[in-house]
Design an enzyme around this catalytic site. Sequence first.
Site, PDB file in Angstrom:
ATOM      1  N   GLY A  35      28.695  27.838  21.437  1.00 30.58           N
ATOM      2  CA  GLY A  35      29.362  28.071  22.722  1.00 30.58           C
ATOM      3  C   GLY A  35      28.610  27.527  23.918  1.00 30.58           C
ATOM      4  O   GLY A  35      29.150  27.480  25.026  1.00 30.58           O
ATOM      5  N   GLU A  36      27.342  27.116  23.727  1.00 27.68           N
ATOM      6  CA  GLU A  36      26.591  26.572  24.878  1.00 27.68           C
ATOM      7  C   GLU A  36      27.253  25.294  25.351  1.00 27.68           C
ATOM      8  O   GLU A  36      27.772  24.512  24.559  1.00 27.68           O
ATOM      9  CB  GLU A  36      25.146  26.256  24.463  1.00 27.68           C
ATOM     10  CG  GLU A  36      24.289  27.475  24.283  1.00 27.68           C
ATOM     11  CD  GLU A  36      22.882  27.108  23.846  1.00 27.68           C
ATOM     12  OE1 GLU A  36      22.561  25.903  23.752  1.00 27.68           O
ATOM     13  OE2 GLU A  36      22.103  28.043  23.586  1.00 27.68           O
ATOM     14  N   ARG A  93      35.074  38.288  45.143  1.00 28.61           N
ATOM     15  CA  ARG A  93      35.448  39.674  45.457  1.00 28.61           C
ATOM     16  C   ARG A  93      34.265  40.634  45.304  1.00 28.61           C
ATOM     17  O   ARG A  93      34.337  41.776  45.713  1.00 28.61           O
ATOM     18  CB  ARG A  93      36.626  40.112  44.580  1.00 28.61           C
ATOM     19  CG  ARG A  93      37.940  39.508  45.048  1.00 28.61           C
ATOM     20  CD  ARG A  93      39.102  39.871  44.171  1.00 28.61           C
ATOM     21  NE  ARG A  93      39.071  39.159  42.902  1.00 28.61           N
ATOM     22  CZ  ARG A  93      40.019  39.250  41.972  1.00 28.61           C
ATOM     23  NH1 ARG A  93      41.064  40.023  42.166  1.00 28.61           N
ATOM     24  NH2 ARG A  93      39.919  38.566  40.854  1.00 28.61           N
ATOM     25  N   HIS A 127      37.251  34.410  49.654  1.00 28.79           N
ATOM     26  CA  HIS A 127      37.809  35.762  49.741  1.00 28.79           C
ATOM     27  C   HIS A 127      37.354  36.469  51.025  1.00 28.79           C
ATOM     28  O   HIS A 127      38.133  37.189  51.652  1.00 28.79           O
ATOM     29  CB  HIS A 127      37.400  36.567  48.510  1.00 28.79           C
ATOM     30  CG  HIS A 127      37.886  37.971  48.552  1.00 28.79           C
ATOM     31  ND1 HIS A 127      39.231  38.285  48.509  1.00 28.79           N
ATOM     32  CD2 HIS A 127      37.231  39.146  48.683  1.00 28.79           C
ATOM     33  CE1 HIS A 127      39.371  39.594  48.595  1.00 28.79           C
ATOM     34  NE2 HIS A 127      38.178  40.139  48.709  1.00 28.79           N
ATOM     35  N   ASP A 166      46.777  43.770  52.519  1.00 33.16           N
ATOM     36  CA  ASP A 166      45.658  44.695  52.775  1.00 33.16           C
ATOM     37  C   ASP A 166      44.947  44.267  54.053  1.00 33.16           C
ATOM     38  O   ASP A 166      45.289  43.243  54.644  1.00 33.16           O
ATOM     39  CB  ASP A 166      44.691  44.754  51.570  1.00 33.16           C
ATOM     40  CG  ASP A 166      44.156  43.386  51.190  1.00 33.16           C
ATOM     41  OD1 ASP A 166      43.956  42.554  52.091  1.00 33.16           O
ATOM     42  OD2 ASP A 166      43.946  43.157  49.989  1.00 33.16           O
ATOM     43  N   LYS A 189      46.265  49.446  51.339  1.00 31.19           N
ATOM     44  CA  LYS A 189      46.141  49.432  49.876  1.00 31.19           C
ATOM     45  C   LYS A 189      44.971  50.303  49.452  1.00 31.19           C
ATOM     46  O   LYS A 189      43.886  50.198  50.010  1.00 31.19           O
ATOM     47  CB  LYS A 189      45.925  47.978  49.427  1.00 31.19           C
ATOM     48  CG  LYS A 189      45.857  47.773  47.943  1.00 31.19           C
ATOM     49  CD  LYS A 189      45.933  46.288  47.585  1.00 31.19           C
ATOM     50  CE  LYS A 189      44.592  45.634  47.506  1.00 31.19           C
ATOM     51  NZ  LYS A 189      44.638  44.239  47.035  1.00 31.19           N
ATOM     52  N   ASP A 215      48.510  36.013  50.721  1.00 27.97           N
ATOM     53  CA  ASP A 215      47.266  36.531  50.138  1.00 27.97           C
ATOM     54  C   ASP A 215      46.361  35.363  49.787  1.00 27.97           C
ATOM     55  O   ASP A 215      46.818  34.212  49.737  1.00 27.97           O
ATOM     56  CB  ASP A 215      47.582  37.371  48.881  1.00 27.97           C
ATOM     57  CG  ASP A 215      46.558  38.492  48.686  1.00 27.97           C
ATOM     58  OD1 ASP A 215      45.481  38.432  49.315  1.00 27.97           O
ATOM     59  OD2 ASP A 215      46.838  39.422  47.915  1.00 27.97           O
ATOM     60  N   THR A 223      48.998  43.452  43.106  1.00 27.14           N
ATOM     61  CA  THR A 223      49.078  43.618  44.569  1.00 27.14           C
ATOM     62  C   THR A 223      50.436  43.166  45.077  1.00 27.14           C
ATOM     63  O   THR A 223      51.076  43.854  45.888  1.00 27.14           O
ATOM     64  CB  THR A 223      47.953  42.793  45.254  1.00 27.14           C
ATOM     65  OG1 THR A 223      46.707  43.294  44.783  1.00 27.14           O
ATOM     66  CG2 THR A 223      48.017  42.872  46.760  1.00 27.14           C
TER      67      THR A 223
HETATM   68  C1  R5P Z   1      42.140  41.610  47.200  1.00 27.91           C
HETATM   69  O1  R5P Z   1      41.345  41.993  48.042  1.00 27.91           O
HETATM   70  C2  R5P Z   1      42.644  40.201  47.142  1.00 27.91           C
HETATM   71  O2  R5P Z   1      42.787  39.652  48.417  1.00 27.91           O
HETATM   72  C3  R5P Z   1      43.940  40.100  46.378  1.00 27.91           C
HETATM   73  O3  R5P Z   1      44.937  40.865  47.037  1.00 27.91           O
HETATM   74  C4  R5P Z   1      43.798  40.655  44.983  1.00 27.91           C
HETATM   75  O4  R5P Z   1      42.582  40.264  44.436  1.00 27.91           O
HETATM   76  C5  R5P Z   1      44.922  40.179  44.110  1.00 27.91           C
HETATM   77  O5  R5P Z   1      44.698  40.665  42.806  1.00 27.91           O
HETATM   78  P1  R5P Z   1      45.870  41.179  41.895  1.00 27.91           P
HETATM   79  O6  R5P Z   1      46.870  40.065  41.780  1.00 27.91           O
HETATM   80  O7  R5P Z   1      45.182  41.472  40.577  1.00 27.91           O
HETATM   81  O8  R5P Z   1      46.430  42.392  42.492  1.00 27.91           O
END
Ligand code: R5P
Length: 315
Positions: A35-36, A93, A127, A166, A189, A215, A223
């Site tokens: 796997g390396e 994240r 992010h 969010d 959220k 997003d 989400t």
């Molecule tokens: C969260 O803070 C991000 O901005 C996205 O809203 C989130 O990571 C999306 O992930 P999922 O599709 O798993 O809800």
Amino acid sequence: MVVLSGTANRDLAASIARELDVKLGGCEIQRFPDGEVSVELTEPVRRKDVFIVQPTSPPVDEHLIELLAIADATRRAAAGHITAVIPYFGYGRQDKRRGHRVPITASMVAELLEAVGVEHVLSVDLHAPQIEGFFRIPVDTLSAVPVLYEAVRPYLPDHAAVVSPDAGRVTMAAQYAAQINAPVIVLHKRRESATETGVTHVVGDVRGRSCLIVDDMISTGGTIAESVEALIDAGANPDVLVAATHGLLLEGAQEKLSHKAIHRIFVTDTVSTAGKEVPNLEVVSIAPLIAAAVSRFLADGSLTELQAALRKPRS
Ligand code: R5P
């Protein structure tokens, strides 16, 4: 200059190279039986400006190690300058500690990239902007908003509202809203676990409005699915549009995104969507924007001007 690609998104790397009117540089990537990863550059890069294109998308660790290995090979081959083009920055994240005995993995990734000789990072919609602070080298972050907005525009009805799912996406939502003079709606959220979230409040009036949810990424699709439910419950029209920069679209996302109120979903190609069977998905290429940024680096030009030109509100 030389454009190299890992295996995470060769189509994107090839499109960037095409935009720049160069061929992809020779870089062989194989896996040993255990796997390396095994990397070999098959052409000289001595004193060249090297751009390594590799989103650290799933499988994140494999793609990250590949990127590190290509950068290490490039540095040892005496490249003049190494830029990591990481259109999607995995581990983004994990940008803060949510407990006392946990890492800040995004910061660890930054240190690893610097350790192998990366001198400049180019990414798209990190992010969180503060991730740039984990690096001591220059980091340029492009916004995919103008590119996605152009694709979404023909589908946007009058009296639309732009929805941030969010608190973290309010700035992005405001950028879309400024283009169409629409209100910004913010969802509150609550994160139940790494994989589960729940919408607790809709801040703003969506009654009788068509919504554009924006997003930075769609990962499991949870989400977006929960946001659509909350908006419909709050009286929004059942013709929701979604625009997200990174379409990770993990297993199970297809089902969550099959909600009948979702009219269309737009993502860019920062992450490969090959083989993802998501209904009403439209993929917009980010390659021209990345190539324009690379051209500006080579000419010592300004990225601010590039993005400002794209951001001008349309009538
Ligand atoms: C969260 O803070 C991000 O901005 C996205 O809203 C989130 O990571 C999306 O992930 P999922 O599709 O798993 O809800």
